[in-house]
Design a protein around this motif. Structure first.
Motif, PDB file in Angstrom:
ATOM      1  N   PRO A 173       0.938  -1.352   0.100  1.00  0.00           N
ATOM      2  CA  PRO A 173       0.077  -0.016  -0.084  1.00  0.00           C
ATOM      3  C   PRO A 173       0.853   1.289   0.108  1.00  0.00           C
ATOM      4  CG  PRO A 173      -0.678  -1.621   1.573  1.00  0.00           C
ATOM      5  CD  PRO A 173       0.547  -1.976   1.111  1.00  0.00           C
ATOM      6  N   VAL A 174       2.156   1.170   0.605  1.00  0.00           N
ATOM      7  CA  VAL A 174       2.832   2.399   0.651  1.00  0.00           C
ATOM      8  C   VAL A 174       3.245   2.791  -0.843  1.00  0.00           C
ATOM      9  CG1 VAL A 174       5.082   3.376   1.662  1.00  0.00           C
ATOM     10  CG2 VAL A 174       3.562   1.922   3.021  1.00  0.00           C
ATOM     11  N   PHE A 175       3.839   1.494  -1.400  1.00  0.00           N
ATOM     12  CA  PHE A 175       4.351   2.131  -2.703  1.00  0.00           C
ATOM     13  C   PHE A 175       3.164   2.402  -3.657  1.00  0.00           C
ATOM     14  CE2 PHE A 175       7.456  -1.679  -1.972  1.00  0.00           C
ATOM     15  CZ  PHE A 175       8.535  -0.810  -1.528  1.00  0.00           C
ATOM     16  N   THR A 176       1.871   1.733  -3.554  1.00  0.00           N
ATOM     17  CA  THR A 176       0.992   2.102  -4.368  1.00  0.00           C
ATOM     18  C   THR A 176       0.668   3.504  -4.223  1.00  0.00           C
ATOM     19  OG1 THR A 176       0.219  -0.431  -4.118  1.00  0.00           O
ATOM     20  CG2 THR A 176      -1.545   1.323  -5.214  1.00  0.00           C
ATOM     21  N   MET A 177       0.334   3.882  -3.027  1.00  0.00           N
ATOM     22  CA  MET A 177      -0.019   5.426  -2.699  1.00  0.00           C
ATOM     23  C   MET A 177       1.041   6.248  -3.244  1.00  0.00           C
ATOM     24  SD  MET A 177      -0.882   7.004   1.056  1.00  0.00           S
ATOM     25  CE  MET A 177       0.821   6.598   1.647  1.00  0.00           C
ATOM     26  N   ILE A 178       2.301   6.331  -3.182  1.00  0.00           N
ATOM     27  CA  ILE A 178       3.218   6.926  -3.815  1.00  0.00           C
ATOM     28  C   ILE A 178       3.130   7.016  -5.344  1.00  0.00           C
ATOM     29  CG2 ILE A 178       5.717   7.290  -3.919  1.00  0.00           C
ATOM     30  CD1 ILE A 178       5.999   6.239  -1.354  1.00  0.00           C
ATOM     31  N   LEU A 179       3.084   5.766  -5.958  1.00  0.00           N
ATOM     32  CA  LEU A 179       3.054   5.412  -7.289  1.00  0.00           C
ATOM     33  C   LEU A 179       1.954   6.048  -7.751  1.00  0.00           C
ATOM     34  CD1 LEU A 179       4.496   1.797  -7.811  1.00  0.00           C
ATOM     35  CD2 LEU A 179       5.458   4.120  -8.317  1.00  0.00           C
ATOM     36  N   ALA A 180       0.822   6.081  -7.422  1.00  0.00           N
ATOM     37  CA  ALA A 180      -0.396   6.306  -7.660  1.00  0.00           C
ATOM     38  C   ALA A 180      -0.415   8.133  -7.681  1.00  0.00           C
ATOM     39  CB  ALA A 180      -1.689   6.282  -6.994  1.00  0.00           C
ATOM     40  N   ALA A 181       0.303   8.532  -6.815  1.00  0.00           N
ATOM     41  CA  ALA A 181       0.404  10.050  -6.723  1.00  0.00           C
ATOM     42  C   ALA A 181       1.489  10.666  -7.827  1.00  0.00           C
ATOM     43  CB  ALA A 181       1.039  10.604  -5.533  1.00  0.00           C
ATOM     44  N   ILE A 182       2.151   9.744  -8.230  1.00  0.00           N
ATOM     45  CA  ILE A 182       3.205  10.145  -9.288  1.00  0.00           C
ATOM     46  C   ILE A 182       2.739  10.011 -10.665  1.00  0.00           C
ATOM     47  CG2 ILE A 182       5.539   9.395 -10.299  1.00  0.00           C
ATOM     48  CD1 ILE A 182       6.529   8.658  -7.793  1.00  0.00           C
ATOM     49  N   VAL A 229      -9.060   4.608   4.152  1.00  0.00           N
ATOM     50  CA  VAL A 229      -8.383   4.740   2.806  1.00  0.00           C
ATOM     51  C   VAL A 229      -9.493   4.712   1.822  1.00  0.00           C
ATOM     52  CG1 VAL A 229      -6.953   3.674   0.847  1.00  0.00           C
ATOM     53  CG2 VAL A 229      -6.336   3.816   3.215  1.00  0.00           C
ATOM     54  N   SER A 230     -10.767   3.765   2.135  1.00  0.00           N
ATOM     55  CA  SER A 230     -11.854   3.602   0.895  1.00  0.00           C
ATOM     56  C   SER A 230     -12.473   4.936   1.044  1.00  0.00           C
ATOM     57  CB  SER A 230     -12.496   2.661   1.285  1.00  0.00           C
ATOM     58  OG  SER A 230     -13.045   2.645   2.781  1.00  0.00           O
ATOM     59  N   ARG A 231     -12.483   5.889   2.229  1.00  0.00           N
ATOM     60  CA  ARG A 231     -13.419   6.874   2.411  1.00  0.00           C
ATOM     61  C   ARG A 231     -12.485   8.056   1.890  1.00  0.00           C
ATOM     62  NH1 ARG A 231     -18.298   6.481   2.531  1.00  0.00           N
ATOM     63  NH2 ARG A 231     -18.573   8.416   3.774  1.00  0.00           N
ATOM     64  N   SER A 232     -11.223   8.316   1.772  1.00  0.00           N
ATOM     65  CA  SER A 232     -10.558   9.220   1.492  1.00  0.00           C
ATOM     66  C   SER A 232     -10.891   9.705  -0.068  1.00  0.00           C
ATOM     67  CB  SER A 232      -9.054   9.101   1.506  1.00  0.00           C
ATOM     68  OG  SER A 232      -8.831   8.069   0.523  1.00  0.00           O
ATOM     69  N   LYS A 233     -10.894  11.030  -0.340  1.00  0.00           N
ATOM     70  CA  LYS A 233     -11.147  11.484  -1.768  1.00  0.00           C
ATOM     71  C   LYS A 233      -9.986  11.117  -2.677  1.00  0.00           C
ATOM     72  CE  LYS A 233     -13.477  15.588   0.198  1.00  0.00           C
ATOM     73  NZ  LYS A 233     -13.461  17.081   0.062  1.00  0.00           N
ATOM     74  N   SER A 237      -1.866  11.285 -10.757  1.00  0.00           N
ATOM     75  CA  SER A 237      -2.211  12.169  -9.787  1.00  0.00           C
ATOM     76  C   SER A 237      -3.211  12.029  -8.913  1.00  0.00           C
ATOM     77  CB  SER A 237      -2.531  13.269 -10.825  1.00  0.00           C
ATOM     78  OG  SER A 237      -1.655  13.603 -11.867  1.00  0.00           O
ATOM     79  N   MET A 238      -3.184  10.962  -8.148  1.00  0.00           N
ATOM     80  CA  MET A 238      -4.088  10.592  -6.948  1.00  0.00           C
ATOM     81  C   MET A 238      -3.595  11.275  -5.868  1.00  0.00           C
ATOM     82  SD  MET A 238      -5.825   6.963  -6.124  1.00  0.00           S
ATOM     83  CE  MET A 238      -6.914   7.147  -7.620  1.00  0.00           C
ATOM     84  N   PRO A 239      -4.149  11.989  -5.470  1.00  0.00           N
ATOM     85  CA  PRO A 239      -3.430  12.852  -4.178  1.00  0.00           C
ATOM     86  C   PRO A 239      -3.171  11.852  -2.858  1.00  0.00           C
ATOM     87  CG  PRO A 239      -5.742  13.447  -4.332  1.00  0.00           C
ATOM     88  CD  PRO A 239      -5.526  12.543  -5.554  1.00  0.00           C
ATOM     89  N   ILE A 240      -2.491  12.241  -2.166  1.00  0.00           N
ATOM     90  CA  ILE A 240      -1.943  11.770  -0.848  1.00  0.00           C
ATOM     91  C   ILE A 240      -2.695  12.493   0.272  1.00  0.00           C
ATOM     92  CG2 ILE A 240      -0.064  10.791   0.783  1.00  0.00           C
ATOM     93  CD1 ILE A 240       1.613  10.613  -1.482  1.00  0.00           C
ATOM     94  N   THR A 241      -3.951  12.042   0.638  1.00  0.00           N
ATOM     95  CA  THR A 241      -4.626  13.055   1.582  1.00  0.00           C
ATOM     96  C   THR A 241      -4.264  12.609   2.905  1.00  0.00           C
ATOM     97  OG1 THR A 241      -6.534  11.349   1.624  1.00  0.00           O
ATOM     98  CG2 THR A 241      -6.471  13.283  -0.115  1.00  0.00           C
ATOM     99  N   LEU A 242      -4.656  13.383   3.984  1.00  0.00           N
ATOM    100  CA  LEU A 242      -4.338  13.068   5.198  1.00  0.00           C
ATOM    101  C   LEU A 242      -4.910  11.966   5.671  1.00  0.00           C
ATOM    102  CD1 LEU A 242      -3.064  13.954   8.008  1.00  0.00           C
ATOM    103  CD2 LEU A 242      -5.390  15.287   8.547  1.00  0.00           C
ATOM    104  N   LEU A 279     -12.901   0.149  -7.259  1.00  0.00           N
ATOM    105  CA  LEU A 279     -12.025   0.636  -6.089  1.00  0.00           C
ATOM    106  C   LEU A 279     -10.826   1.189  -6.611  1.00  0.00           C
ATOM    107  CD1 LEU A 279     -12.270  -2.390  -3.704  1.00  0.00           C
ATOM    108  CD2 LEU A 279     -13.649  -0.216  -3.997  1.00  0.00           C
ATOM    109  N   LYS A 280     -10.222   2.227  -5.793  1.00  0.00           N
ATOM    110  CA  LYS A 280      -8.935   2.825  -6.254  1.00  0.00           C
ATOM    111  C   LYS A 280      -7.707   2.031  -6.032  1.00  0.00           C
ATOM    112  CE  LYS A 280     -10.516   5.762  -3.249  1.00  0.00           C
ATOM    113  NZ  LYS A 280     -10.480   6.852  -2.216  1.00  0.00           N
ATOM    114  N   PRO A 281      -6.668   2.170  -6.743  1.00  0.00           N
ATOM    115  CA  PRO A 281      -5.599   1.417  -6.287  1.00  0.00           C
ATOM    116  C   PRO A 281      -4.993   1.326  -4.892  1.00  0.00           C
ATOM    117  CG  PRO A 281      -5.227   2.929  -8.148  1.00  0.00           C
ATOM    118  CD  PRO A 281      -6.384   3.397  -7.535  1.00  0.00           C
ATOM    119  N   THR A 282      -4.938   2.301  -4.313  1.00  0.00           N
ATOM    120  CA  THR A 282      -4.577   2.341  -2.952  1.00  0.00           C
ATOM    121  C   THR A 282      -5.512   1.468  -1.990  1.00  0.00           C
ATOM    122  OG1 THR A 282      -3.785   4.484  -3.092  1.00  0.00           O
ATOM    123  CG2 THR A 282      -3.743   3.743  -0.972  1.00  0.00           C
ATOM    124  N   VAL A 283      -6.919   1.618  -2.211  1.00  0.00           N
ATOM    125  CA  VAL A 283      -7.676   0.666  -1.411  1.00  0.00           C
ATOM    126  C   VAL A 283      -7.556  -0.919  -1.761  1.00  0.00           C
ATOM    127  CG1 VAL A 283     -10.127   0.108  -1.026  1.00  0.00           C
ATOM    128  CG2 VAL A 283      -9.417   2.482  -1.260  1.00  0.00           C
TER     129      VAL A 283
END
Length: 310
Positions: A122-131, A306-310, A134-139, A260-264
């Motif tokens: 999930p850490v890799f996916t969140m970073i790669l999705a942002a790169i 994560v599933s509830r994040s924008k 353009s999927m934002p890394i929200t709080l 679902l989103k990649p990070t989810v």
């Protein structure tokens, strides 16, 4: 298809994606101790077991495709010529490298260390999705990943007895880590292909491609393997790996990626240590006590956040 179009999440039936991922990751969670048992028998090495897994799942996928309803396994769905290079690359990342390196790495490290490596997906996916998309890394997403990571680490580190039988943990952990990075790349980069074809068609051709490359390269090992020495327990474990941890599990991934989103999707890898712990408890090798219950709650909370994040 543009980057914005490829990241649109279907509003209906999202719960089906969650159920599919939960089942797939429970199947994969049981695979780690079973694979370690097979490798410790000395009858087969990691590369050969990976080839058996890929070729076996390919044969099952092709044969089953003739009998399943057309709504599940379309008979004449065509692949666009321009998509073949992408399917070949997706097959290399998600099947050849992800499956091959992970099982090979388990042979050198312990099941618990291999489980820890899966928690980084999930850490890799969140970073790669942002790169890449353009999927934002929200709080909220960051908190969810952290909660899930904490729960998964509590789960796998709570059993000190699981950290044994590792002949070369540095090498094995590195292989498992690269395998998870390739899975994260697949989750992020191939959403347009996944939305274009049915899950069965996509996975069928990905497995066929992998069998024609990795499977053919491993053909001498497959021929030389002494199958007559396999015990019923080993055959049962191999059958589980092919049917549940590969055939069914990998069909559920593209189905879930439509919803679902990649990070989810990657967050559900945190449930693999839960499965390992439940299996160990059922076999009398460990107890599912307060720490594991708390860890499971953290994992569920992380997936929900994560599933509830924008």
């Amino acid at each position: 298809m543009t980057a914005n179009q490829s990241t649109v999440i279907q509003p209906r039936g999202v719960w089906r994606g969650h159920v599919a991922l939960l089942f797939a990751n429970f199947c994969w969670g049981a695979m780690s101790p079973l694979s370690k048992t097979i490798l410790e028998s000395g009858l087969v090495d990691g590369l050969t077991l990976s080839a058996i897994r890929i070729v076996g799942a390919t044969i099952l996928m092709v044969i089953a495709g003739f009998f399943l309803p057309r709504s599940i396994a379309p008979r004449n769905e065509k692949i666009m010529r321009s998509d073949w290079p992408k399917i070949i690359l997706a097959s290399f990342l998600m099947i050849t490298v992800n499956q091959g390196l992970y099982i090979y790495g388990i042979g050198y490290t312990s099941p618990v260390d291999a489980s820890i490596m899966t928690t980084l997906t999930p850490v890799f996916t969140m970073i790669l999705a942002a790169i890449f998309i353009s999927m934002p890394i929200t709080l909220l997403k960051g908190i969810g990943v952290a909660l899930g990571l904490g729960g998964a680490l509590m789960m796998v580190l709570g059993d000190a007895d699981y950290s044994e039988k590792a002949t070369n943990p540095a090498l094995g952990n590195t292989m498992c880590l690269v395998a998870q990075f390739c899975a994260a790349l697949y989750y992020v980069l191939f959403r347009n292909i996944i939305n274009r074809y049915s899950p069965y068609t996509l996975m069928k051709w990905m497995f066929i491609t992998s069998s024609l490359t990795f499977g053919v390269a491993m053909l001498p090992r497959l021929i030389e393997c002494d199958y007559s020495a396999f015990t019923p327990a080993i055959w049962g474990s191999i059958a589980y790996i092919i049917i549940f941890a590969t055939y069914i599990g990998y069909l559920l991934i593209p189905f879930s990626q439509r919803l679902l989103k990649p990070t989810v999707i990657s967050m559900y890898s945190y449930f693999q240590p839960v499965t390992s712990a439940i299996l160990a408890s059922a076999l009398g090798l460990a107890t599912f006590g307060f720490v594991k219950i708390a860890a499971t709650i953290l994992i569920f909370a992380g997936v929900f956040a994560v599933s509830r994040s924008k």
